[in-house]
Design a protein around this motif. Structure first.
Motif, PDB file in Angstrom:
ATOM      1  N   UNK A  11      24.576  -4.649 -77.654  1.00  0.00           N
ATOM      2  CA  UNK A  11      24.296  -4.023 -78.942  1.00  0.00           C
ATOM      3  C   UNK A  11      22.855  -3.529 -79.001  1.00  0.00           C
ATOM      4  N   UNK A  12      21.914  -4.366 -78.576  1.00  0.00           N
ATOM      5  CA  UNK A  12      20.499  -3.990 -78.621  1.00  0.00           C
ATOM      6  C   UNK A  12      20.201  -2.833 -77.678  1.00  0.00           C
ATOM      7  N   UNK A  13      20.836  -2.833 -76.515  1.00  0.00           N
ATOM      8  CA  UNK A  13      20.626  -1.753 -75.546  1.00  0.00           C
ATOM      9  C   UNK A  13      21.114  -0.424 -76.119  1.00  0.00           C
ATOM     10  N   UNK A  14      22.282  -0.442 -76.734  1.00  0.00           N
ATOM     11  CA  UNK A  14      22.829   0.778 -77.328  1.00  0.00           C
ATOM     12  C   UNK A  14      21.974   1.234 -78.513  1.00  0.00           C
ATOM     13  N   UNK A  15      21.511   0.295 -79.328  1.00  0.00           N
ATOM     14  CA  UNK A  15      20.668   0.636 -80.470  1.00  0.00           C
ATOM     15  C   UNK A  15      19.351   1.245 -80.004  1.00  0.00           C
ATOM     16  N   UNK A  43      29.489  -5.497 -84.830  1.00  0.00           N
ATOM     17  CA  UNK A  43      28.035  -5.315 -84.768  1.00  0.00           C
ATOM     18  C   UNK A  43      27.347  -6.331 -85.674  1.00  0.00           C
ATOM     19  N   UNK A  44      27.874  -6.474 -86.899  1.00  0.00           N
ATOM     20  CA  UNK A  44      27.289  -7.440 -87.832  1.00  0.00           C
ATOM     21  C   UNK A  44      27.365  -8.855 -87.274  1.00  0.00           C
ATOM     22  N   UNK A  45      28.446  -9.168 -86.605  1.00  0.00           N
ATOM     23  CA  UNK A  45      28.612 -10.522 -86.068  1.00  0.00           C
ATOM     24  C   UNK A  45      27.548 -10.823 -85.015  1.00  0.00           C
ATOM     25  N   UNK A  46      27.190  -9.817 -84.212  1.00  0.00           N
ATOM     26  CA  UNK A  46      26.228 -10.027 -83.123  1.00  0.00           C
ATOM     27  C   UNK A  46      24.770  -9.982 -83.573  1.00  0.00           C
ATOM     28  N   UNK A  47      24.442  -9.102 -84.538  1.00  0.00           N
ATOM     29  CA  UNK A  47      23.023  -8.909 -84.867  1.00  0.00           C
ATOM     30  C   UNK A  47      22.705  -9.021 -86.352  1.00  0.00           C
ATOM     31  N   UNK A  48      23.688  -9.257 -87.194  1.00  0.00           N
ATOM     32  CA  UNK A  48      23.432  -9.309 -88.627  1.00  0.00           C
ATOM     33  C   UNK A  48      23.370  -7.912 -89.220  1.00  0.00           C
ATOM     34  N   UNK A  53      18.840  -6.086 -87.270  1.00  0.00           N
ATOM     35  CA  UNK A  53      18.931  -5.318 -86.029  1.00  0.00           C
ATOM     36  C   UNK A  53      17.592  -4.685 -85.685  1.00  0.00           C
ATOM     37  N   UNK A  54      16.935  -4.080 -86.687  1.00  0.00           N
ATOM     38  CA  UNK A  54      15.631  -3.459 -86.450  1.00  0.00           C
ATOM     39  C   UNK A  54      14.602  -4.497 -86.018  1.00  0.00           C
ATOM     40  N   UNK A  55      14.623  -5.665 -86.659  1.00  0.00           N
ATOM     41  CA  UNK A  55      13.705  -6.736 -86.262  1.00  0.00           C
ATOM     42  C   UNK A  55      13.944  -7.157 -84.817  1.00  0.00           C
ATOM     43  N   UNK A  56      15.208  -7.266 -84.427  1.00  0.00           N
ATOM     44  CA  UNK A  56      15.536  -7.651 -83.058  1.00  0.00           C
ATOM     45  C   UNK A  56      15.095  -6.580 -82.069  1.00  0.00           C
TER      46      UNK A  56
END
Length: 206
Positions: A11-15, A43-48, A53-56
């Motif tokens: 998820x983070x890589x795609x974001x 997506x919500x389940x993995x990163x909130x 997501x932006x913070x991560x």
């Protein structure tokens, strides 16, 4: 064979890819889900939520920019290498760097590079305020150069351009200088030359 399970790193890589290509404004949970071929709820389940997501993403960017391994035989050469590495990383991730800045973590992002500079400045025999001056001067040189590069790249075509502006009459009769200034600048070469001159001057100053 089934599709591999989606992970937080996926998820983070795609974001990060979406932000790098289109900027933070293009990052929505719906677009991200479409990019990954999954449901928004996944997506919500993995990163909130989006803020989480932006913070991560910011934390990930800070971590990715963190480690710097200088190269060179002398402290001066290694300081220049730190500057070149930092410039390349800032150039490679402009939108992600902007996100870090907007969230107030700029100084934390630059800390590893500054610590690498501190180590090399100490190796050159400098301490205290003189060492701090070198670290900050190199840091400011890198950031300033990158900002100028980005501004020139985003600016509309200039008329008249440098080829039209530079001729012997505007270069005090120096035809070779006029020809050189009429050609496009080589940012990498110019950056390296300016940092080397800065570092040599700072390390040799009384």
């Amino acid at each position: 064979m089934g599709r591999p399970a989606l992970t937080r790193d996926d998820v983070l890589e795609a974001a990060a890819g979406l932000v790098k290509q289109h900027g933070p404004g293009a990052l929505t949970m719906r677009k991200l889900a479409a990019e990954l071929g999954t449901a928004v709820t996944s997506i919500y389940w993995h990163v909130g939520n989006r803020e989480s997501l932006l913070d991560a993403l910011v934390e990930r960017t800070v971590a990715d920019l963190g480690e710097i391994r200088p190269a060179g035989r002398t402290p001066a050469q290694r300081i220049v290498s730190v500057a070149r590495i930092l410039r390349r990383r800032l150039r490679a991730h402009p939108h992600l760097i902007a996100m870090v800045h907007e969230r107030g973590l700029t100084e934390r992002m630059f800390l590893p590079a500054q610590q690498a500079l501190v180590h090399e400045v100490h190796a050159a025999g400098l301490r205290g305020s003189r060492a701090a001056e070198v670290v900050r001067a190199v840091h400011f040189q890198v950031v300033g150069h990158v900002l100028v590069e980005r501004a020139r790249e985003r600016a509309p075509g200039r008329r008249p351009g440098e080829p039209e502006l530079w001729e012997p009459g505007t270069a005090e009769g120096d035809s070779a200088l006029a020809r050189a200034l009429a050609r496009p600048a080589d940012p990498e070469r110019l950056f390296t030359a300016s940092v080397r001159a800065l570092v040599d001057g700072l390390l040799s100053a009384e």
